[in-house]
Every structure is written in structure tokens, then in C-alpha cells.
Design a protein around this motif. Sequence first.
Motif, PDB file in Angstrom:
ATOM      1  N   ASP A  77       6.638   2.440   6.158  1.00 22.47           N
ATOM      2  CA  ASP A  77       5.285   1.289   6.122  1.00 22.47           C
ATOM      3  C   ASP A  77       4.933   2.282   4.842  1.00 22.47           C
ATOM      4  N   ASP A  78       4.380   1.789   4.157  1.00 19.05           N
ATOM      5  CA  ASP A  78       4.415   0.929   3.446  1.00 19.05           C
ATOM      6  C   ASP A  78       5.755   0.899   2.227  1.00 19.05           C
ATOM      7  N   GLU A 118      -5.187   1.962   3.112  1.00 18.51           N
ATOM      8  CA  GLU A 118      -5.181   0.593   3.601  1.00 18.51           C
ATOM      9  C   GLU A 118      -4.337   1.158   5.416  1.00 18.51           C
ATOM     10  N   GLU A 119      -4.432   2.296   4.927  1.00 17.38           N
ATOM     11  CA  GLU A 119      -4.822   2.726   6.878  1.00 17.38           C
ATOM     12  C   GLU A 119      -5.569   3.389   7.045  1.00 17.38           C
ATOM     13  N   HIS A 172       0.532  -1.103  -0.293  1.00 17.53           N
ATOM     14  CA  HIS A 172       0.236  -0.054   0.593  1.00 17.53           C
ATOM     15  C   HIS A 172       1.245   1.287  -0.191  1.00 17.53           C
ATOM     16  N   ASP A 222       3.806  -5.977   3.987  1.00 16.59           N
ATOM     17  CA  ASP A 222       3.340  -4.901   4.615  1.00 16.59           C
ATOM     18  C   ASP A 222       4.370  -5.292   5.622  1.00 16.59           C
TER      19      ASP A 222
HETATM   20 CO    CO Z   1       1.950  -0.743   6.236  1.00 20.38          CO
END
Ligand code: CO
Length: 449
Positions: A254-255, A286-287, A99, A332
Motif C-alpha cells: 500500500d500503495d 496520502e497517509e 500514492h 489504492d
Molecule cells: Co493507501
Amino acid sequence: MHVWYIRRRMFLLTTTNNKTMIQRLLSFLDASPVNFLAVKAITEQLKAAGFKHMDAASPLVSAMPGDKFFVTKNDSSVFAFHIGKEKLSDAGFRMICAHCDSPTFRIKPNAEMLCEGGIVKLNTEVYGGPIMSTWFDRPLTLAGRVIVRGKDAMNPVTKLLHVRRPLLQISNLAIHFNRQVNDGVALSRQKDVLPILGIISNELECNNLLINIIREELNVNADDILDFDLYLADATPACTFGVHNELISSGRIDDLSMCYAGLEALLANAGTTANATQVLAIFDNEETGSQTKQGAGSPFLASMLQRIALAQGDTMEGFYQAVEHAFMISADNAHAWHPNYPEKYDPTNHPHLGGGPVIKFNAAQKYASDAVSAAVFAEICREAGVPCQRFVNHSDVAGGSTLGNILASSIPLRGVDMGNAMLAMHSCRETASVADHIYCVKAFTQFYK
Ligand code: CO
């Protein structure tokens, strides 16, 4: 920690190839202050390697062996395909997904707030789960996309914005007003984290202050600026540190580090066509839970894969067969063992920085990994000559989730959840290992082969 690991890491750091690989990662991190710019940086490299930009709104007429193309969604997710020698229904596909969004602060509409003394601060909203205190007292900037007037209302034009200088700062309260500051402080997401944009001498200047910055940066008429998706970003470049320069300090590891390892592997294999179709899927959001049209919860990728199967003369039956042959690496970042907090980690499964890619397990199935998929990935690492590690949460710690299982709701893929170990996940400035990046690119390159 085994002695051979350490010797091997020292060796990894000294070769010129590996040094330039790390330099490329740092440059990518700097070029990618937010999702939109990460997608731009990725697509530029894809184009340079011969991948064609396909518009998802146009018919996919051909997906022949060796064809290389990519599609984007919302300018904030990108899906690259290198069509294999064999049909999708026969050989399936090999997918790496990651992501490109990271925790940050989104600029609200009507953001300028004029305070006493002519100080202007910006009204923001938290995106994802940042460690908010890490955003204080460091130079920040603005990045994202600006929407300007196009030929008609339905077709506005998107312009990417990255102000390449320190522009804002979220300043702490002095310790003299808050003697408990080092005992832990509760932070309000509305009051405590609003960044200062500057000092103005004339009240009128406050109107359109932000619009004027955008206008100057993008060279557009203020009247044509219709809206924006703008975020705060760390203005300090990524760097290596440590006695042997063996560690990486940057925001958004990340990421983005996993996105970039996937891209390096896809490009390393771009010159030859493998049997299986290679897929690199970089998702947004994603977060915040992935439930957007450009997130892993969207059917967009599944429909693209169906379209490829159909373009190869297959039926839906062919697509379902392709899914059964496929393998997914959901990449991830993982948590590395922290020397100051050993009690937070599982007693027998706590990966170390520099110890190689980490396979993640969770009994409640928050991760896609099972014994079969973990075995497959561990063997790929062995073939690539790379060590690998295993992570499980301390049983009293809840832990996080990621892409793999969300994606499984639209495409039931066999796959593994993994990622490189890192410290301070979701800090404005995270820590990772140089050696792990090199290991991960090797493992991913082997996977695509
Ligand atoms: Co992540």
C-alpha cells in the motif's frame, strides 16, 4: 471461490512473462524504501521509456500528439503525461492516480539519545498510521533525502539516501517483564518505538553519529549537511511465498504496488499514441491526509493539466471541457478477506486475494465510485479478460479514505476508487497476491488504450 479462478491463477504463475513482471514489482519495492526513492525509481523508468523530464518552473511550450514528459514536485510526487492524438479539450484525459508514501517513522532533529552502557537510540516521530508492533524485532534501515549546501541559501542541493544494510532495530521488552504482552499492549509513540542505532565506546562519538553515517554514505562534508528528511524502512527484501509462490510479502505494498501497476500500464502503451492523453499521477502524503503541495489536495496537477490545454492553443474553456471528458482511476489497495477474522467483513462483499481488482463503495462518499464509474471500470476489466470484485465496509466498521475525493475538490473528475486486495494494511510487512498484480496491470493497460 470459483474453481476457474483458481485454475486461472495457477496458469498466471507459470508463464515466464508473468514471473518477470512479479520480479520487476519486487525490485521496485526494494528500490523504494520511502517516497523520495519511489519517485526516483519511477522517473528512471520513465526516462528509459522516452519520457522527458520537464521542470515545472520552465514554460511548457509544447504538448503535441505523442509527446511524453513528466514533472516532479518536492522530489516526492511525480506526474507523467503521454499526450493523445486529439486535443485535451476534445478527448479529455485518462488518469491513474496512486500514492507513494507509506506509514513509517520519521527521524527527529537532534535524534541521537545516549543511554547507559553506551547504547544510542534515535528519537523518532510516527508518520501516518503504522501497525507499530509489526516494526519490532526486525532489521531496519534509514532512507530519505539529505539537503546539502548549494551555491546560495535559496538553492540547496538534495541528495537521496538509502543505507543498504541493516542499521537499526526496535527491540521488544522480554515477555518475562511483561506477561500480558500477548493480551495486547498499549504502545507509546514516544517511549516504546525508538530504534537502537548501536553501541559506542566513547561519549564524544555520540555527537554527530547520524551525520557521520550520512557523510560516509553520500561522500559529502559534514559541514555541508544542512538538514534531512529521513525515515525508518524495513531492511528485508520483498519476496513471494506460499505453496505455489502465489503471495507477496513486502513493506509498502500500500500503495507502491498500485503505483507500479500504473507505471507498467503507461509504459506498455508508450510505443503508440492513443486518442486521449494518458496521465499517471503519483502523490505524496496520502497517509497524512494529502493536504500538502505534493499531495492530492494540492492544485498542482490541475494547473499542469491547464498548462497542457493552453500549450495546445486552447483556452480555460478547453480545460473545463477536458475535465468533463476525463476519467480517473484512483488506485489504492483494498482489504482482502482475512481467514482469521471473517466477522470483520461485509457479509456479501468481501474480496479475496487473487480474485482480481476491487471496486470500493461507500454510502458516505469516502470513495469516488458510483454505479456509473464502477460500471465503466468493470467493463474495462471484462475487455482485459480480468475478473473484478467489489468491496464495501462491514456497516459497523468505519474504514478508510483515499485520494479520489480529495482530488475531486481541485478537479471535479468522474472516476472510480479501486485497488488490489491485501492483508495487514499498514503493517511493516503486508501481504498481497501475485495474480492480482498481473490482473491489475492488464486492466490498467486496457484503460489507457
Ligand atoms: Co493507501
